[in-house]
Design a protein around this motif. Structure first.
Motif, mmCIF file in Angstrom:
data_model
loop_
_atom_site.group_PDB
_atom_site.id
_atom_site.type_symbol
_atom_site.label_atom_id
_atom_site.label_comp_id
_atom_site.label_asym_id
_atom_site.label_seq_id
_atom_site.Cartn_x
_atom_site.Cartn_y
_atom_site.Cartn_z
ATOM 1 N N PHE A 1 0.845 -1.200 0.000
ATOM 2 C CA PHE A 1 0.000 0.000 0.000
ATOM 3 C C PHE A 1 0.879 1.248 0.000
ATOM 4 O O PHE A 1 0.613 2.227 -0.719
ATOM 5 N N ALA A 2 1.952 1.226 0.787
ATOM 6 C CA ALA A 2 2.862 2.361 0.831
ATOM 7 C C ALA A 2 3.494 2.601 -0.531
ATOM 8 O O ALA A 2 3.600 3.744 -1.007
ATOM 9 N N GLY A 3 3.918 1.515 -1.178
ATOM 10 C CA GLY A 3 4.505 1.652 -2.514
ATOM 11 C C GLY A 3 3.520 2.240 -3.504
ATOM 12 O O GLY A 3 3.893 3.061 -4.362
ATOM 13 N N HIS A 4 2.255 1.813 -3.397
ATOM 14 C CA HIS A 4 1.219 2.345 -4.292
ATOM 15 C C HIS A 4 0.967 3.826 -4.035
ATOM 16 O O HIS A 4 0.938 4.643 -4.970
ATOM 17 N N LEU A 5 0.798 4.197 -2.774
ATOM 18 C CA LEU A 5 0.484 5.592 -2.452
ATOM 19 C C LEU A 5 1.618 6.523 -2.861
ATOM 20 O O LEU A 5 1.382 7.608 -3.412
ATOM 21 N N ALA A 6 2.849 6.091 -2.606
ATOM 22 C CA ALA A 6 3.980 6.961 -2.914
ATOM 23 C C ALA A 6 4.276 6.998 -4.405
ATOM 24 O O ALA A 6 4.522 8.069 -4.973
ATOM 25 N N GLY A 7 4.251 5.814 -5.052
ATOM 26 C CA GLY A 7 4.644 5.740 -6.454
ATOM 27 C C GLY A 7 3.559 6.150 -7.419
ATOM 28 O O GLY A 7 3.764 6.997 -8.297
ATOM 29 N N ARG A 8 2.362 5.558 -7.285
ATOM 30 C CA ARG A 8 1.266 5.837 -8.218
ATOM 31 C C ARG A 8 0.366 6.964 -7.742
ATOM 32 O O ARG A 8 -0.139 7.750 -8.531
ATOM 33 N N GLY A 9 0.156 7.003 -6.415
ATOM 34 C CA GLY A 9 -0.757 8.017 -5.887
ATOM 35 C C GLY A 9 -0.092 9.339 -5.562
ATOM 36 O O GLY A 9 -0.789 10.316 -5.273
ATOM 37 N N HIS A 10 1.247 9.374 -5.562
ATOM 38 C CA HIS A 10 2.010 10.601 -5.270
ATOM 39 C C HIS A 10 1.602 11.213 -3.933
ATOM 40 O O HIS A 10 1.576 12.428 -3.776
ATOM 41 N N THR B 1 13.880 -5.973 6.385
ATOM 42 C CA THR B 1 14.525 -6.608 5.234
ATOM 43 C C THR B 1 14.980 -5.537 4.249
ATOM 44 O O THR B 1 14.620 -4.362 4.358
ATOM 45 N N ALA B 2 15.776 -5.980 3.272
ATOM 46 C CA ALA B 2 16.232 -5.056 2.235
ATOM 47 C C ALA B 2 15.059 -4.469 1.460
ATOM 48 O O ALA B 2 15.093 -3.298 1.054
ATOM 49 N N ASP B 3 14.006 -5.277 1.225
ATOM 50 C CA ASP B 3 12.818 -4.785 0.508
ATOM 51 C C ASP B 3 12.197 -3.604 1.233
ATOM 52 O O ASP B 3 11.911 -2.561 0.629
ATOM 53 N N THR B 4 11.927 -3.798 2.538
ATOM 54 C CA THR B 4 11.243 -2.735 3.277
ATOM 55 C C THR B 4 12.147 -1.525 3.463
ATOM 56 O O THR B 4 11.676 -0.379 3.440
ATOM 57 N N ALA B 5 13.456 -1.761 3.644
ATOM 58 C CA ALA B 5 14.391 -0.633 3.780
ATOM 59 C C ALA B 5 14.466 0.136 2.472
ATOM 60 O O ALA B 5 14.515 1.383 2.473
ATOM 61 N N GLN B 6 14.491 -0.558 1.341
ATOM 62 C CA GLN B 6 14.540 0.115 0.034
ATOM 63 C C GLN B 6 13.304 0.971 -0.182
ATOM 64 O O GLN B 6 13.385 2.122 -0.635
ATOM 65 N N LEU B 7 12.113 0.400 0.148
ATOM 66 C CA LEU B 7 10.872 1.171 -0.040
ATOM 67 C C LEU B 7 10.852 2.383 0.871
ATOM 68 O O LEU B 7 10.543 3.506 0.428
ATOM 69 N N LEU B 8 11.177 2.191 2.146
ATOM 70 C CA LEU B 8 11.151 3.313 3.080
ATOM 71 C C LEU B 8 12.198 4.353 2.684
ATOM 72 O O LEU B 8 11.939 5.573 2.752
ATOM 73 N N GLY B 9 13.367 3.892 2.238
ATOM 74 C CA GLY B 9 14.386 4.834 1.786
ATOM 75 C C GLY B 9 13.930 5.621 0.578
ATOM 76 O O GLY B 9 14.180 6.836 0.468
ATOM 77 N N LYS B 10 13.235 4.958 -0.359
ATOM 78 C CA LYS B 10 12.753 5.651 -1.547
ATOM 79 C C LYS B 10 11.694 6.688 -1.176
ATOM 80 O O LYS B 10 11.668 7.802 -1.738
ATOM 81 N N ILE B 11 10.810 6.339 -0.230
ATOM 82 C CA ILE B 11 9.777 7.303 0.171
ATOM 83 C C ILE B 11 10.402 8.490 0.880
ATOM 84 O O ILE B 11 10.010 9.657 0.672
ATOM 85 N N HIS B 12 11.407 8.243 1.727
ATOM 86 C CA HIS B 12 12.129 9.363 2.342
ATOM 87 C C HIS B 12 12.798 10.218 1.260
ATOM 88 O O HIS B 12 12.863 11.453 1.382
ATOM 89 N N LEU B 13 13.300 9.571 0.228
ATOM 90 C CA LEU B 13 13.922 10.304 -0.875
ATOM 91 C C LEU B 13 12.915 11.227 -1.538
ATOM 92 O O LEU B 13 13.196 12.403 -1.793
ATOM 93 N N TRP B 14 11.706 10.680 -1.818
ATOM 94 C CA TRP B 14 10.674 11.507 -2.449
ATOM 95 C C TRP B 14 10.178 12.610 -1.512
ATOM 96 O O TRP B 14 9.692 13.633 -1.964
#
Length: 874
Positions: free
Chosen positions: A592-601, A619-632
């Motif tokens: 859901f976080a990936g959807h809201l940040a990536g597609r839903g902006h 995990t690396a998956d969750t760290a990558q997603l959280l890192g990307k959202i912090h980046l955005w």
């Protein structure tokens, strides 16, 4: 005896005592013209008790015998009443009665002795008995058929009889149907129930009507038609009406009028020979005072309370087998003396069916060999199953074929995976098969809320010996089951490697596996671009398991990728509500976080969900997603920490590593651009961009060929050049960084040229080239890159493609090239060393090569010939 020894010297009232009034009343009510002695109106037990009270008047031998035999009256009297009133015998009645009677051995019982002797010589003998029509002799008007004399009685059905009698006494259900496979004992049970109600003082019925639609019966010599059998409701109606009036010739309407106001139990036996609609019409036509008891292999399908009749319990089946074999005697007598384990094997192979047990004993009695008879039951099975099987529609027959091929029980969800039938049709088919006793449904041992469907032994035998399914259908079923099992194995393997991979579907228990299989098929179809087919698999999965949170999560994932943002958001919220435990909630939060940040902006809404997912999984998956959202969210420092941690914790050098590394390089680049645009700090910005490029280009140097990584690397190189350009004068302390970046771009130019950022990159090179104090090495590199960026001549199409060796396995390898997503295979024999280039036999990974695509290499895995390594820097 009373006349000879008691009434010869006593008055009737003195001799009979308390029994006198009842006997005198009966004699007074008798319409007979003959003046009979009062003893003719005594009950059996009363007469015996009178003799016992006057033992002093009896001969000593008779008096002693009567006194000793008194306890046996408790056995004999109930049996005598059942016989004389036409009631069903109970298990052991015959043996008990004969045993009790043999104790009366004196000269005073000559008729009894003769009767026992005749029975001993011929067990099938019956005394001549001219019974009277007892239709009106009971309190309740009825036409119940005389119960077939059966020495075994009704065995093993006491509980079922009691339960159904209670239902009929309460009259809460207007129609009760006893269902079960042929020969399971439905008719015998219905008859026993009817007679129980006839004798029950609390029975609410004034009339009990019986009609049978049975047209054939099974004997030891085969199936025979029943002469004069009623074959439809019209014929049954006329027979029922004649119970009420001898000249009845009307139809349903006239029968309804005749029954108006009469509390009636209507029993229809063998209902499967007529359609359910006929019964519904009859039900709607007759008055509300009528209650219905039916027996059927199938059931009405409407307005009924259906009570399935299972096979006998093993112990009861063994008792029936021995009892029936014993009373048949003759050639079958030895069956009653078989060892317990032998009887156990026989009744098991006869499926604990009363009809099958009787058929087997009769067959052996008629002279058939025991073992071949047990092995070849085709005639029996055909009789029990054929009528139900022939009435099935195509979908139930198909499901039965699937269960036959599986040869094991299956959940409904598994059947949905193994067939193409719509879920509603599948549900109806299983109900139809269950109603026809062709399948059984039992709770799963691991979860009593889940039912397992299994073909009955009779149906399995019928399909194996009488009506075998097509071999192609069996093969198709087994192939689908194999695919299903392999899919589950792959799902587990995928989850163990990367539990948050896009194609992983988590299960709560093994019962979710069929739904999971459908959802994985949906994801595969979505990945292939077939959204409609993907949605159809999701719809099927939802029909099976609507509360399973993964159904909403997967559909939301598919819709999100198809840019249906609002619908996906709604489904993710639904999945989050259904995911009640911490682990499943964390999974939904991640996607859901990936959807809201990536597609839903909507980075603000996505951030707490991503935090929750990472706190749970780490995990690396969750760290990558959280890192990307912090980046955005422009939280660059937090992003860097998380992405660096993710890169360190990636378990292998697969796709996830590339994703994390690409995000990390992009984080450096965005941070660099922010320092230029927002803070006007070009020196620090150049360091950030250089760090990102240096970290990412190592992956390309190791042989990776990833266009997305190349894109962010080129953007990082552009960010570095932009930051340097902001300084106005080329700083000497960035000499090494500039050389490293320009050399890296030149080294992988064949890949960078395919990036969107390449259009603007020559301009950045030109500005760097024109800066003051640029070193000769940097200038030379700028000139080389400008040459690379110049438009190619028209004849360049004939130039061989260039790629990078991605893998080498000793005798063959693979080349990465953007035009071939599945990589290009080449054998070692295709390698040709050119001028100035040497093939590194031990480790050529990362080497730049030119090659030609073989004409046989146009499929999913193309093949290269004439592979030539390029000189360093070429």
């Amino acid at each position: 005896m009373i006349l000879r020894y008691v009434l010869d010297h006593m008055s009737e009232s003195d001799a009979l005592g308390d029994s006198y009034d009842k006997a005198a009343e009966r004699r007074h009510a008798d319409a007979s013209d003959d003046e009979l002695s009062i003893v003719e109106y005594l009950d059996m037990r009363d007469a015996y008790d009178i003799l016992n009270r006057h033992r002093d008047a009896l001969p000593v031998e008779l008096a002693r015998e009567l006194r000793n035999g008194t306890p046996r009256m408790d056995t004999l009297v109930p049996v005598r009443n059942r016989v004389m009133h036409g009631r069903p015998l109970q298990s052991g009645d015959a043996e008990k009665a004969v045993s009790a009677c043999r104790e009366f051995k004196s000269r005073f019982w000559p008729t009894l002795r003769d009767t026992l002797d005749r029975l001993g010589a011929d067990p099938d003998w019956e005394p001549a008995f001219n019974g009277v029509d007892r239709k009106f002799s009971d309190r309740i008007l009825h036409n119940l058929p005389p119960f077939d004399y059966d020495d075994t009685g009704l065995i093993g059905r006491a509980q079922a009889c009691s339960s159904i009698v209670k239902h009929l006494l309460r009259r809460r259900e207007p129609m009760i149907t006893i269902t079960g496979e042929g020969g399971i004992g439905k008719t015998a049970l219905a008859s026993d129930i009817a007679y129980s109600l006839l004798d029950n003082p609390d029975s609410p019925y004034e009339c009990i009507l019986w009609t049978s639609l049975k047209t054939e019966r099974l004997t030891a010599n085969g199936v025979v038609e029943i002469a004069g059998a009623v074959r439809d409701i019209t014929g049954a109606t006329q027979g029922l009406g004649k119970v009420l009036t001898d000249d009845f010739k009307g139809g349903v309407a006239e029968l309804s009028e005749a029954l108006e106001g009469i509390e009636t139990l209507l029993i229809i036996d063998n209902l499967e020979t007529v359609s359910g609609s006929e019964i519904v019409t009859l039900y709607e036509s007759l008055p509300d005072t009528v209650t219905y008891l039916m027996t059927s292999r199938i059931g009405v399908g409407q307005i009924e309370r259906r009570i399935p009749l299972p096979p006998l319990e093993k112990k009861d089946a063994q008792t029936l087998f021995r009892s029936f074999a014993r009373v048949r005697g003759g050639r079958a007598d030895f069956l009653a003396r078989l060892k317990p384990e032998t009887v156990d094997q026989i009744v098991t192979r006869l499926r604990f069916s009363p009809l099958a047990i009787r058929w087997y004993v009769l067959s052996v009695e008629s002279g058939r060999e025991p073992h071949p008879t047990l092995t070849n039951q085709d005639e029996l099975i055909d009789f029990c199953v054929r009528s139900v099987f022939d009435a099935l529609s195509e979908t139930p027959k198909s499901i039965l074929s699937v269960l036959y091929a599986l040869d094991r029980s299956s959940t409904f969800d598994e059947l949905a995976v193994l067939t193409d039938s719509p879920i509603d049709d599948l549900n109806l088919a299983v109900k139809e098969l269950s109603a026809g006793s062709l399948v059984s449904q039992n709770p799963d041992p691991a979860d009593e809320l889940i039912s397992r469907v299994q073909i009955t032994e009779a149906a399995q035998h019928f399909l194996r010996r009488v009506a075998p399914p097509q071999q192609a259908d069996i093969s198709s079923t087994l192939l689908r089951e194999q695919e299903f099992r392999r899919s589950e194995e792959r799902r587990r393997a995928d989850e163990s490697k990367r539990q948050l991979a896009p194609n992983v579907v988590r299960v709560r228990s093994s019962h979710d596996e069929p739904t999971s299989h459908l959802l994985r098929l949906a994801l595969a179809q979505a990945h292939a671009g077939s959204i409609e087919r993907a949605r159809s698999y999701v719809t099927r999965a939802r029909s099976l398991n609507p509360e399973y949170w993964e159904v909403d999560r997967v559909e939301a994932f598919i819709l999100s990728r198809n840019d249906q943002i609002d619908q996906a958001t709604t489904l993710y919220r639904s999945a989050l509500r259904k995911a009640t435990d911490e682990a499943s909630n964390a999974v939904v939060s991640y996607y859901f976080a990936g959807h809201l940040a990536g597609r839903g902006h909507d980075v603000e809404a996505a951030l707490p969900l991503a935090v929750a997912a990472h706190e749970h999984f780490q995990t690396a998956d969750t760290a990558q997603l959280l890192g990307k959202i912090h980046l955005w969210a422009r939280n660059y420092e937090e992003s860097q920490i998380l992405l660096e941690w993710a890169l360190e914790n990636v378990s292998d050098r697969g796709k996830l590593r590339l994703i994390v590394l690409t995000t990390l390089v992009d984080s450096w680049r965005r941070w660099s651009e922010s320092l230029i645009e927002d803070d006007r700090r070009p020196v620090e910005a150049a360091h950030k961009a250089s760090a990102g490029f240096t970290q990412g280009v190592r992956e390309l140097d190791s042989g990776a060929w990833d266009k997305r990584l190349a894109e962010v690397l080129l953007e990082s190189a552009s960010a570095f050049l932009r930051a340097i350009g902001e300084l106005g004068v080329f700083p000497a302390n960035f000499e090494r960084d500039a050389v490293r970046i320009l050399t890296g771009v030149k080294r992988h130019a064949v890949l960078f040229e395919r990036c969107a950022a390449w259009r603007h990159f020559p301009g950045r090179i030109g500005r760097l080239y024109r800066m003051s104090e640029v070193s000769e090495e940097v200038s030379s590199l700028c000139e080389d890159l400008v040459q690379v960026a110049r438009p190619k001549r028209d004849d360049t199409a004939a130039e061989p493609p260039r790629g990078i060796v991605k893998a080498w396995l000793g005798t063959y390898g693979f080349i990465s090239h953007p035009d071939y997503p599945s990589d290009i295979f080449f054998p070692g024999s295709a390698v040709e060393e050119g001028p100035g280039a040497v093939w590194n036999t031990h480790d050529p990974v990362g080497a730049h090569v030119i090659f030609e695509v073989d004409e046989h290499g146009k499929g999913d895995r193309p093949r290269a010939n004439f592979v030539s390594p390029l000189p360093a820097g070429a």
